[in-house]
Design an enzyme around this catalytic site. Sequence first.
Site, PDB file in Angstrom:
ATOM      1  N   THR A 194       0.839  -1.209   0.000  1.00  9.51           N
ATOM      2  CA  THR A 194       0.000   0.000   0.000  1.00  9.51           C
ATOM      3  C   THR A 194       0.871   1.254   0.000  1.00  9.51           C
ATOM      4  O   THR A 194       0.732   2.122  -0.879  1.00  9.51           O
ATOM      5  CB  THR A 194      -0.910   0.003   1.252  1.00  9.51           C
ATOM      6  OG1 THR A 194      -1.612  -1.229   1.285  1.00  9.51           O
ATOM      7  CG2 THR A 194      -1.875   1.156   1.249  1.00  9.51           C
ATOM      8  N   LYS A 196       6.357   1.577  12.753  1.00  7.86           N
ATOM      9  CA  LYS A 196       6.276   1.967  14.181  1.00  7.86           C
ATOM     10  C   LYS A 196       6.697   0.854  15.129  1.00  7.86           C
ATOM     11  O   LYS A 196       7.323   1.098  16.151  1.00  7.86           O
ATOM     12  CB  LYS A 196       4.866   2.439  14.526  1.00  7.86           C
ATOM     13  CG  LYS A 196       3.780   1.423  14.206  1.00  7.86           C
ATOM     14  CD  LYS A 196       2.714   2.044  13.364  1.00  7.86           C
ATOM     15  CE  LYS A 196       2.138   1.046  12.402  1.00  7.86           C
ATOM     16  NZ  LYS A 196       1.281   1.604  11.416  1.00  7.86           N
ATOM     17  N   GLY A 237       0.257   8.536  10.337  1.00  3.04           N
ATOM     18  CA  GLY A 237       0.284   8.533   8.860  1.00  3.04           C
ATOM     19  C   GLY A 237       0.579   9.857   8.192  1.00  3.04           C
ATOM     20  O   GLY A 237       1.725  10.281   8.090  1.00  3.04           O
ATOM     21  N   GLY A 285     -12.036  -2.005   4.224  1.00  2.42           N
ATOM     22  CA  GLY A 285     -10.575  -1.911   4.176  1.00  2.42           C
ATOM     23  C   GLY A 285      -9.990  -1.055   5.295  1.00  2.42           C
ATOM     24  O   GLY A 285      -8.807  -0.721   5.270  1.00  2.42           O
ATOM     25  N   LYS A 331       2.951   3.697  18.723  1.00  2.00           N
ATOM     26  CA  LYS A 331       2.974   5.119  18.331  1.00  2.00           C
ATOM     27  C   LYS A 331       3.171   6.038  19.533  1.00  2.00           C
ATOM     28  O   LYS A 331       3.920   7.009  19.453  1.00  2.00           O
ATOM     29  CB  LYS A 331       1.690   5.469  17.571  1.00  2.00           C
ATOM     30  CG  LYS A 331       1.611   4.780  16.213  1.00  2.00           C
ATOM     31  CD  LYS A 331       0.213   4.892  15.637  1.00  2.00           C
ATOM     32  CE  LYS A 331       0.105   4.252  14.269  1.00  2.00           C
ATOM     33  NZ  LYS A 331      -1.289   4.154  13.811  1.00  2.00           N
ATOM     34  N   GLY A 381      -3.565   5.215   5.087  1.00  4.61           N
ATOM     35  CA  GLY A 381      -3.992   5.285   3.689  1.00  4.61           C
ATOM     36  C   GLY A 381      -2.796   5.532   2.782  1.00  4.61           C
ATOM     37  O   GLY A 381      -1.791   6.091   3.204  1.00  4.61           O
TER      38      GLY A 381
END
Length: 422
Positions: A15, A95, A124, A177, A195, A296
């Site tokens: 991705t 991460k 992100g 998704g 994170k 994303g």
Amino acid sequence: MENNKLKIGIIGLGTVGQGVVKVLSKYDDIEIVSAAVKNINKQREVTVQNLTQDPYELARNADIDVIVEVAGGCEILDVLVEAVKNKKHIVMANKELLARHGAMLFDLAKENGVSILYEAAVAGGIPIIMPIKTSLKANSFNFVAGILNGTTNYILTKMEEENLSYEECLKKAQELGYAEADPWSDVEGYDAMYKIAILANIVFNKRIDINKIYREGITKITAFDIQIADELGYKIKLIAQAKKAQYDNKEMLDIRVHPMLVQKSKAISEIKNATNAVMLDGFPVDKVMFVGPGAGQFPTSSSVAGDILTLKAEINRREEILPLMACHHSVYAEQADIEDTINCYYIRISTRNNPGEIGKIGTACGEFGINLSCIIQKGTNQDGSATIIVITENSIEKNINKMINKLESDNYTKIVNKIRVM
Ligand SMILES: NC(=O)c1ccc[n+]([C@@H]2O[C@H](COP(=O)([O-])OP(=O)(O)OC[C@H]3O[C@@H](n4cnc5c(N)ncnc54)[C@H](OP(=O)(O)O)[C@@H]3O)[C@@H](O)[C@H]2O)c1
């Protein structure tokens, strides 16, 4: 860097990796020399000249200036170690690897005079690492917290808006998704834990032991808890937080991930669906909040590409590249045990529908020094039991647990849920 062209090797064309290739395609001065993948025969949305299944080829390739690691997992650590020893700068989004092995990797990078940039590893597409290390450099922080996992925030939002169960919303998230087929790392709070460990590390300039971070996921949250919270003026969010605290007269870092009731008046309660948010409280800046897409293909590629372009601008300009981005600390934080922390609590109790039960709860709270700010009975259940909701004032977690043990000792009272309040 020859002819002012930055040469990169990408490990991973999934991705994020494919997004990075797409975003970089408009830059003539950045060349993707080679990419490593697991399965060389897989169909992809992008084409890279030299594909290999051996990521070490990239770590050893003398032509490559920067390794972009977007493969994920900790197995790739040895490859990065080799790349750093071969004086390659690293841009990464991983991460888990940073939270588990960052200290060693940063020491090695310092020894070898290279930089490791990782803007995409936390939240992100939201720029947060660079702002903390540069624009907010003058601050002394006492608090960082956020909604750092889009999957769980999506599930909680849907449970609230559509009054659906956790299981139904997880299924919906998987279909769209937003959740992986194996959602364990997200729903059990591991992703948010990695994170917050990275954020606490840079905000408080201390090394963080992730094994000492208290972590609880969202799997026990029910639509009923969300509905009650709503009636009382709260939303339920998975909050990752790290703050300076004094417990037992000792300065500590209190770092944890768990669901929280968040007052609707707080801006973070408004963060919906897969959006992420990071709040900081420091001096001189005061409170700031960063909001945006936490995952994303394109949002994450924005952060990865930003790091690559930052390196491009710095390499060959000076001896030490990006000194503010380097890791300058080597001491581990004193991390608080959850039992010593102080919180307000929402406690859902199931007990007999008999006169005197509320009185017993009040007495048990009194015995352990717990003040209540709210106690309500939510009708009676089909089995004749009563549901009682309690919200406490600030109390020490170990006293809350003692009070719970006392209440449960009668064999008919059960604590159905305990959720901390922000
Ligand atoms: N997805 C996001 O929105 C997002 C957001 C922030 C951070 N991240 C982080 O970014 C990283 C990548 O995530 P992703 O979603 O892009 O993952 P992904 O879609 O699963 O892609 C992983 C890629 O890495 C390759 N790969 C895995 N192990 C490898 C190995 N040992 N050697 C060479 N290639 C290997 C895979 O090869 P094949 O294609 O051949 O299987 C695949 O191309 C992770 O660390 C993730 O936590 C992701």
